[in-house]
Scaffold this active site. Structure first.
Site, short mmCIF file in Angstrom:
data_model
loop_
_atom_site.label_atom_id
_atom_site.label_comp_id
_atom_site.label_asym_id
_atom_site.label_seq_id
_atom_site.Cartn_x
_atom_site.Cartn_y
_atom_site.Cartn_z
N ILE B 58 -9.97 -0.58 2.81
CA ILE B 58 -9.88 -1.48 3.96
C ILE B 58 -9.15 -0.78 5.09
O ILE B 58 -8.06 -0.26 4.89
CB ILE B 58 -9.11 -2.77 3.59
CG1 ILE B 58 -9.75 -3.44 2.37
CG2 ILE B 58 -9.07 -3.74 4.77
CD1 ILE B 58 -8.86 -4.51 1.74
N CYS B 59 -9.78 -0.78 6.25
CA CYS B 59 -9.14 -0.19 7.42
C CYS B 59 -8.47 -1.32 8.19
O CYS B 59 -9.12 -2.06 8.92
CB CYS B 59 -10.18 0.50 8.27
SG CYS B 59 -9.58 1.03 9.87
N LEU B 60 -7.17 -1.50 7.93
CA LEU B 60 -6.44 -2.59 8.57
C LEU B 60 -5.05 -2.06 8.89
O LEU B 60 -4.35 -1.58 8.00
CB LEU B 60 -6.37 -3.79 7.61
CG LEU B 60 -5.67 -5.06 8.10
CD1 LEU B 60 -6.40 -5.67 9.29
CD2 LEU B 60 -5.57 -6.08 6.98
#
Lengths: 90, 120
Positions: B58-60
């Protein structure tokens, strides 16, 4: 008729309790332990494991906040509001 | 931890997703490693989202060193991910997904994601 009894006090022990001047149910936002408890690395609450109150109004166990501020990625910011963390009293 | 999107976003309707949290000894000073993990039984797909790679990464920003704060916790992370899915209108993977999934050998926290598109 009143009867009077003479009492001599030979010895007495005083007992006191103390608490931080904080709302009772408030917890440190970092370790989630009540302010009256210690940070996770300390055993006894008190002056050795004190609280820091920021000018921004957010408080933490001193040790919890130090650990965070020592991280480069913290950039010296308050974990709650991301303003520069400055302690209220030096 | 299983999460669902509760509003009727057609991309995620009737789906449930499985998140894995890994905590280092430095948590919560350090962020946990959070990824989606696909399962067949019960069915737990990796949600289609322009910031979610097909390997579950997840790119967060709040999961990386730059966006993490030690007042975050499992609940707040789940809510951020839910909100990221809820607001999404693109049923697609990030650009370069196949390549990334094939070549990447880094742990999620060490991947240098570029937070380029703040609109999704």
């Amino acid at each position: 008729m009143l009867l009077a009894m003479k009492v001599t006090i030979k010895e007495w022990n005083a007992v006191a309790t103390w608490r931080w001047d904080m709302p009772e149910d408030e917890v440190c936002g970092i370790c989630r332990v009540q302010f009256d408890g210690t940070c996770p690395t300390c055993k006894y609450p008190g002056d050795e494991c004190t609280l820091l109150i920021g000018k921004c109004g957010h408080s933490f166990h001193m040790h919890c906040l130090r650990t965070w501020i020592d991280q480069e990625s913290s950039k010296g910011l308050c974990p709650m509001c991301r303003q520069k963390f400055e302690s209220k009293r030096e | 931890m299983d999460i669902r999107v509760l509003d009727p976003n057609p991309i995620y309707l009737d789906q449930t997703f499985r998140l894995r949290f890994r905590f280092s000894n430095n948590y919560p000073i350090e962020s946990p490693e959070v990824t989606f993990i696909p399962l067949t039984s019960p069915p737990r797909p990796v949600p289609l989202h322009p910031h979610v790679y097909s390997n579950g990464y997840i790119c967060l920003d709040l999961l990386g060193a730059s966006g993490w704060s030690p007042v975050q916790n499992v609940e707040s992370v789940c809510m951020s991910i839910q909100s990221m899915l809820t607001g999404n209108v693109k049923a697609e993977r990030p650009p370069g997904d196949e390549d990334f999934v094939r070549r990447n050998t880094l742990r999620p926290r060490d991947v240098n994601f570029v937070y380029e598109d703040a609109t999704v």
